[in-house]
Design an enzyme around this catalytic site. Structure first.
Site, PDB file in Angstrom:
ATOM      1  N   MET A  42       0.845  -1.199   0.000  1.00 56.76           N
ATOM      2  CA  MET A  42       0.000   0.000   0.000  1.00 56.76           C
ATOM      3  C   MET A  42       0.882   1.250   0.000  1.00 56.76           C
ATOM      4  O   MET A  42       0.410   2.352   0.314  1.00 56.76           O
ATOM      5  CB  MET A  42      -0.944  -0.006   1.194  1.00 56.76           C
ATOM      6  CG  MET A  42      -1.911  -1.196   1.132  1.00 56.76           C
ATOM      7  SD  MET A  42      -3.417  -0.946   2.053  1.00 56.76           S
ATOM      8  CE  MET A  42      -2.773  -0.755   3.704  1.00 56.76           C
ATOM      9  N   GLY A  43       2.167   1.090  -0.316  1.00 56.00           N
ATOM     10  CA  GLY A  43       3.053   2.249  -0.435  1.00 56.00           C
ATOM     11  C   GLY A  43       3.570   2.744   0.900  1.00 56.00           C
ATOM     12  O   GLY A  43       3.502   2.035   1.907  1.00 56.00           O
ATOM     13  N   GLY A  48      11.039  -2.816   5.492  1.00 54.69           N
ATOM     14  CA  GLY A  48      10.278  -4.077   5.513  1.00 54.69           C
ATOM     15  C   GLY A  48       9.794  -4.435   4.113  1.00 54.69           C
ATOM     16  O   GLY A  48       9.970  -5.559   3.640  1.00 54.69           O
ATOM     17  N   HIS A  49       9.190  -3.446   3.438  1.00 51.55           N
ATOM     18  CA  HIS A  49       8.755  -3.681   2.056  1.00 51.55           C
ATOM     19  C   HIS A  49       9.955  -4.027   1.174  1.00 51.55           C
ATOM     20  O   HIS A  49       9.885  -4.907   0.308  1.00 51.55           O
ATOM     21  CB  HIS A  49       8.100  -2.416   1.475  1.00 51.55           C
ATOM     22  CG  HIS A  49       6.863  -1.966   2.178  1.00 51.55           C
ATOM     23  ND1 HIS A  49       6.824  -0.813   2.924  1.00 51.55           N
ATOM     24  CD2 HIS A  49       5.617  -2.495   2.244  1.00 51.55           C
ATOM     25  CE1 HIS A  49       5.597  -0.644   3.410  1.00 51.55           C
ATOM     26  NE2 HIS A  49       4.853  -1.653   3.027  1.00 51.55           N
ATOM     27  N   GLN A 165      -2.606 -12.489   7.557  1.00 51.87           N
ATOM     28  CA  GLN A 165      -2.812 -12.130   6.146  1.00 51.87           C
ATOM     29  C   GLN A 165      -2.078 -13.106   5.225  1.00 51.87           C
ATOM     30  O   GLN A 165      -2.620 -13.548   4.204  1.00 51.87           O
ATOM     31  CB  GLN A 165      -2.303 -10.706   5.937  1.00 51.87           C
ATOM     32  CG  GLN A 165      -2.161 -10.277   4.496  1.00 51.87           C
ATOM     33  CD  GLN A 165      -1.774  -8.817   4.390  1.00 51.87           C
ATOM     34  OE1 GLN A 165      -2.587  -7.942   4.607  1.00 51.87           O
ATOM     35  NE2 GLN A 165      -0.523  -8.541   4.042  1.00 51.87           N
ATOM     36  N   SER A 197       6.583  -0.319  10.136  1.00 50.30           N
ATOM     37  CA  SER A 197       5.214  -0.231   9.639  1.00 50.30           C
ATOM     38  C   SER A 197       4.988   1.190   9.126  1.00 50.30           C
ATOM     39  O   SER A 197       5.494   2.156   9.717  1.00 50.30           O
ATOM     40  CB  SER A 197       4.230  -0.523  10.778  1.00 50.30           C
ATOM     41  OG  SER A 197       2.937  -0.061  10.432  1.00 50.30           O
TER      42      SER A 197
END
Ligand code: AMP
Length: 294
Positions: A42-43, A48-49, A165, A197
């Site tokens: 979600m940008g 982490g991403h 998730q 986060s």
């Protein structure tokens, strides 16, 4: 080539706003026999991403990152409204990481007028965030199913930070026969243990200083359980430790098995501790594995 099939470029990275443009690029890669990985986000990208992107880069010839703030998975309007949006700096990070294509569609490309379908996974979603955030897991399953079908990626990368998730997405792909391997990536943390986060940016300096207690408490609980502590006592200890650390409200603090997310009263299977707790206006989640006899 029709206009809808054209991608923009940003550095060496293609940027697609339309599904047709995404599909045209992926079709070219597949004709050349190249493997494709996708990292849905979600940008407001952080390390982490980027760990997911790096894992995809290692495994796949081509890497797609998607950025879409999916309204269907937000159960609170204020959360959707305050969610950080930073596409320009995100694109710079993705170019630097060697991503081949950014898919960043507008809302109506994903949910056009008349959209009526919902993907709903039962069982796994009857607890934790599935229970506390009504509609959230259906929203996730719906958008991720669409992203899998749009990208036709053979591998998709998800963080263990959102462990429920990850299990829900894996179940959904199996149940719908979508040919994609779900690859889990361990949680990336700041030096003080706080899981990275996008919502951490919404913490005040004072809240940010208190927030690492969430991970400290979980690891202390995991140690107590591994040393033979009784589950009920360790959970009660964890609840008061979080309260003492200044968390305002606890949505859940639970020990559940790794696969079906069944609540455990003893450590008889591979398990994880799961927590969701509020620090001011921000809801933080985390989870850690519990290794029996550690
Ligand atoms: P989000 O943008 O929050 O929807 O997250 C996109 C993906 O990045 C999901 O698979 C998350 O589990 C993953 N992710 C978010 N934060 C972290 C983190 N700290 N470590 C590893 N993966 C993460």
């Amino acid at each position: 080539m029709a206009d809808a099939e054209r991608s923009e470029t940003y550095g060496h990275m293609a940027v697609a706003r339309r599904v047709a443009a995404l599909r045209a690029t992926v079709a070219g890669w597949k004709r050349a026999g190249e493997s494709v990985g996708v990292v849905p986000t979600m940008g407001a990208l952080h390390a982490g991403h980027m760990a997911l992107v790096e894992a995809a880069r290692r495994d796949c010839d081509r890497v797609i990152t998607t950025i879409f703030v999916n309204p269907k998975q937000f159960n609170r309007p204020d959360d959707l409204q305050s969610y950080p949006r930073e596409e320009a700096s995100d694109a710079d990070k993705l170019v630097a990481a060697g991503v081949d294509l950014l898919f960043a569609p507008p809302l109506q490309e994903v949910y056009p007028e008349g959209f009526q379908t919902k993907v709903s996974v039962s069982g796994l979603t009857n607890c934790l965030c599935g229970l506390m955030r009504p509609g959230h897991m259906d929203g996730v399953a719906t958008v991720v199913a669409k992203l899998f079908l749009m990208t036709a990626a053979e591998r998709a990368y998800f963080g263990e930070k959102d462990y429920q998730q990850l299990l829900v997405v894996r179940r959904m792909a199996r149940d719908l026969d979508i040919p994609v391997d779900i690859v889990p990536v361990p949680t990336v943390r700041d030096a003080d243990g706080l899981a990275l986060s996008s919502r951490n940016a919404l913490l005040s300096a004072e809240q940010r200083a208190r927030a690492p207690a969430i991970h400290r408490t979980l690891t202390a609980m995991a140690d107590k359980l591994a040393a033979g502590g009784a589950v009920g006592e360790v959970l009660a200890w964890g609840r008061s430790a979080l309260e003492a650390a200044g968390f305002d409200k606890l949505d859940y603090l639970e020990l559940r098995d790794n696969e079906q997310l069944e609540a455990l009263e003893s450590l008889d299977r591979p398990a994880r501790l799961f927590v969701a707790a509020w620090m001011g206006p921000v809801r933080l989640i985390d989870n850690v594995a519990v290794v029996a006899g550690r």
